[in-house]
Design an enzyme around this catalytic site. Structure first.
Site, PDB file in Angstrom:
ATOM      1  N   GLU A  99       0.824  -1.209   0.000  1.00 58.48           N
ATOM      2  CA  GLU A  99       0.000   0.000   0.000  1.00 58.48           C
ATOM      3  C   GLU A  99       0.860   1.263   0.000  1.00 58.48           C
ATOM      4  OE1 GLU A  99      -3.017   0.292  -0.628  1.00 58.48           O
ATOM      5  OE2 GLU A  99      -3.642  -1.797  -0.494  1.00 58.48           O
ATOM      6  N   TYR A 183      -6.959   5.728   4.581  1.00 55.53           N
ATOM      7  CA  TYR A 183      -7.106   4.752   3.509  1.00 55.53           C
ATOM      8  C   TYR A 183      -6.219   3.520   3.759  1.00 55.53           C
ATOM      9  CZ  TYR A 183      -5.812   2.149  -0.514  1.00 55.53           C
ATOM     10  OH  TYR A 183      -5.519   1.097  -1.311  1.00 55.53           O
ATOM     11  N   ASP A 201     -10.091   5.478  -2.043  1.00 61.49           N
ATOM     12  CA  ASP A 201      -8.929   6.077  -2.708  1.00 61.49           C
ATOM     13  C   ASP A 201      -9.417   6.666  -4.028  1.00 61.49           C
ATOM     14  OD1 ASP A 201      -9.348   3.940  -4.414  1.00 61.49           O
ATOM     15  OD2 ASP A 201      -7.226   3.391  -4.538  1.00 61.49           O
ATOM     16  N   CYS A 255     -13.565   1.051 -14.830  1.00 62.31           N
ATOM     17  CA  CYS A 255     -14.155   2.387 -14.682  1.00 62.31           C
ATOM     18  C   CYS A 255     -13.029   3.412 -14.681  1.00 62.31           C
ATOM     19  CB  CYS A 255     -14.966   2.446 -13.382  1.00 62.31           C
ATOM     20  SG  CYS A 255     -16.001   3.920 -13.282  1.00 62.31           S
ATOM     21  N   CYS A 262     -17.944   0.483 -19.888  1.00 60.42           N
ATOM     22  CA  CYS A 262     -19.230   0.225 -19.211  1.00 60.42           C
ATOM     23  C   CYS A 262     -19.856  -1.109 -19.619  1.00 60.42           C
ATOM     24  CB  CYS A 262     -20.197   1.365 -19.485  1.00 60.42           C
ATOM     25  SG  CYS A 262     -19.614   2.930 -18.819  1.00 60.42           S
ATOM     26  N   CYS A 265     -18.660  -3.760 -17.416  1.00 62.86           N
ATOM     27  CA  CYS A 265     -18.694  -3.432 -15.990  1.00 62.86           C
ATOM     28  C   CYS A 265     -19.665  -4.344 -15.224  1.00 62.86           C
ATOM     29  CB  CYS A 265     -19.098  -1.983 -15.809  1.00 62.86           C
ATOM     30  SG  CYS A 265     -19.205  -1.502 -14.088  1.00 62.86           S
ATOM     31  N   CYS A 271     -25.447   1.621 -12.002  1.00 62.35           N
ATOM     32  CA  CYS A 271     -24.719   2.865 -12.278  1.00 62.35           C
ATOM     33  C   CYS A 271     -25.655   3.967 -12.790  1.00 62.35           C
ATOM     34  CB  CYS A 271     -23.607   2.597 -13.292  1.00 62.35           C
ATOM     35  SG  CYS A 271     -22.613   4.056 -13.591  1.00 62.35           S
TER      36      CYS A 271
HETATM   37 FE1  SF4 Z   1     -17.982   3.045 -14.327  1.00 64.08          FE
HETATM   38 FE2  SF4 Z   1     -20.637   3.067 -14.283  1.00 64.08          FE
HETATM   39 FE3  SF4 Z   1     -19.377   2.535 -16.566  1.00 64.08          FE
HETATM   40 FE4  SF4 Z   1     -19.316   0.783 -14.557  1.00 64.08          FE
HETATM   41  S1  SF4 Z   1     -21.120   1.405 -15.733  1.00 64.08           S
HETATM   42  S2  SF4 Z   1     -17.591   1.423 -15.837  1.00 64.08           S
HETATM   43  S3  SF4 Z   1     -19.295   2.138 -12.767  1.00 64.08           S
HETATM   44  S4  SF4 Z   1     -19.323   4.488 -15.437  1.00 64.08           S
END
Ligand code: SF4
Length: 470
Positions: A99, A183, A201, A255, A262, A265, A271
């Site tokens: 870290e 953190y 973070d 992200c 996305c 994701c 989201c």
């Molecule tokens: Fe980031 Fe939302 Fe896209 Fe996922 S869906 S990568 S959380 S902007």
């Protein structure tokens, strides 16, 4: 009425269009100019837009994120050590070193340094015995030399003052070890000791701000506090360390600051930022194909597009299309009462008219109502919006309203109201328009259902005066 975010001191209540959530899809909107009195706090469900308030959603979020992490996580030496080391002290040391090295340095750069460091000083006892020169030598090229120096000093402290035992909670790690902030303490405690605590973070901030559509300045202390709250509410109680690493991994690999992936994701369904973008794209493509009529039901919510972020507005409420006036009044009345914190006589709600406005490419229709508030309302600013560090609503005078950061649409709403007042009292001072030709409209302000409205309140100037005792 729905949200007003600035207000008039004896006159109008305004609230700020800062992007707090509303129900979607949004339709037409009702606005109310309320006279006299303080508006009560914004109902709790509005700030829920920026939070995770449903247990089921939190569970799904954790499950999806962890499943993705198990499958896609990068193979990193400190992860291997944390997973295979049975001695908690050694495990915490291994995480701690990683870290500190990862602070402001890329993962790819750190790997080699980490491997060499752990080979040379596999325990904090070994590090405590090293000389500063040796530490600096190995750290050379990693930058920020004070990090290595502080790491070694902290190792010496653990050996000499804590009997060689690493503190096992985030609170103690932060309190007892030099160079260990909130953190790092959270990361060591959750990964090494399984403490159920979130971490925040840069990567986590980006993910949280996107999934909950938080546009406020994330470097401000108030927003940072809220992000920690959010992280703590999300962290998986069974696998806190993996969850925190998964959040950071998501921010680092999917992200990303620019061009987030996305489609790949694992939490895209949660989201709000993605949802907004999709709505915008859908609307834009319909317009391009000529399929989108300029109707409220088609358009994405104005505030959800961010267009009005930071502006004050009269309380407003998204209306479903097709509501009859009586139904509109019912919905509006309930909303007004929530704001006012008291019962409001039905007859006090006055229909002013409709105002249309085009924001960028979006047409919005405001159905405007006015309300005269009775009672001894205070005029101080309302409760503070913790996220935005400013009042959630305030009262303003007419002059303050004109100078305030309000949208053109709100000024149109105000004008519509002024017109009604002028029509109600004739072409007196301050009214540019003559008495309305329609006698029933001209007499609108003279009759109250409950008969409680004093005649002088028909005058705009009268209700803009500060209340007695202010
Ligand atoms: Fe980031 Fe939302 Fe896209 Fe996922 S869906 S990568 S959380 S902007």
């Amino acid at each position: 009425m729905s949200k007003l975010r600035a207000a008039a001191r004896s006159g109008r209540g305004l609230q700020q269009g800062a992007g707090e959530g509303r129900k979607s899809p949004r339709r037409c909107r009702e606005n109310v100019s309320s006279h006299k009195g303080m508006l009560p706090p914004v109902p709790a469900q509005q700030s829920a837009y920026h939070l995770f308030s449903h247990v089921a959603e939190i569970k799904t979020f954790r499950k999806n994120l962890l499943a993705w992490y198990d499958k896609c996580k990068r193979d990193l030496p400190w992860r291997k050590l944390a997973a295979s080391e049975s001695d908690a002290n050694r495990r915490a040391y291994a995480v701690w070193v990683s870290e500190i090295m990862l602070q402001q340095t890329q993962v790819a750069t750190v790997i080699d340094y980490y491997n060499r460091w752990m080979q040379k000083w596999p325990t904090l006892q070994a590090l405590a015995k090293a000389s500063l020169e040796e530490v600096n030598e190995l750290w050379a090229g990693l930058g920020y030399y004070s990090r290595g120096k502080r790491l070694q000093e902290a190792a010496q402290k653990v050996v000499s003052e804590l009997a060689g035992q690493m503190p096992a909670t985030a609170e103690e790690l932060q309190r007892l070890l030099p160079g260990v902030g909130k953190y790092t303490a959270g990361a060591i405690a959750s990964i090494s000791y399984g403490q159920v605590t979130g971490v925040v973070d840069g990567n986590v901030i980006r993910v949280l701000c996107r999934v909950r559509c938080i546009g406020a300045d994330s470097s401000s202390p108030a927003v940072t506090d809220r992000l920690w709250d959010l992280a703590n509410s999300l962290v998986d109680p069974a696998r806190p360390g993996d969850f925190n690493q998964a959040m950071m991994e998501l921010g680092a690999t999917v992200c990303t600051p620019r061009a987030p992936l996305c489609m790949e994701c694992p939490v895209k369904q949660h989201c709000r930022a993605r949802c907004r973008v999709e709505k915008e794209l859908e609307f834009a493509s319909k317009r391009l194909l000529g399929k989108a009529a300029f109707s409220c039901s088609q358009a994405p919510d104005i505030e959800e597009c961010g267009l009005l972020a930071g502006l004050w507005e009269f309380p407003s409420l998204a209306l479903e299309l097709g509501l009859k006036e009586k139904q509109q009044r019912e919905v509006l009345l309930a909303h007004v009462q929530a704001w006012a914190g008291e019962a409001v006589a039905r007859g006090r709600l006055r229909h002013v008219g409709e105002v249309s406005h085009v924001f960028s490419h979006i047409h919005q229709t405001y159905v405007v109502y006015s309300l005269l508030l009775g009672g001894d309302h205070k005029t101080a600013s309302g409760r503070r919006d913790k996220m935005l560090e400013r009042p959630a609503f305030r009262w303003v005078t007419q002059a303050e309203f004109q100078k305030a950061a309000v949208s053109t649409a709100m000024k149109k709403v105000w004008k519509a109201f002024e017109r009604q007042i002028c029509e109600g009292r004739g072409s007196g001072q301050g009214c540019k328009r003559k008495r309305a030709a329609n006698p029933s409209r001209a007499g609108q302000w003279k009759v109250e259902a409950d008969g409680s409205l004093p005649p002088r309140q028909f005058s705009l100037d009268a209700f803009l005066k500060a209340p007695a005792g202010e």
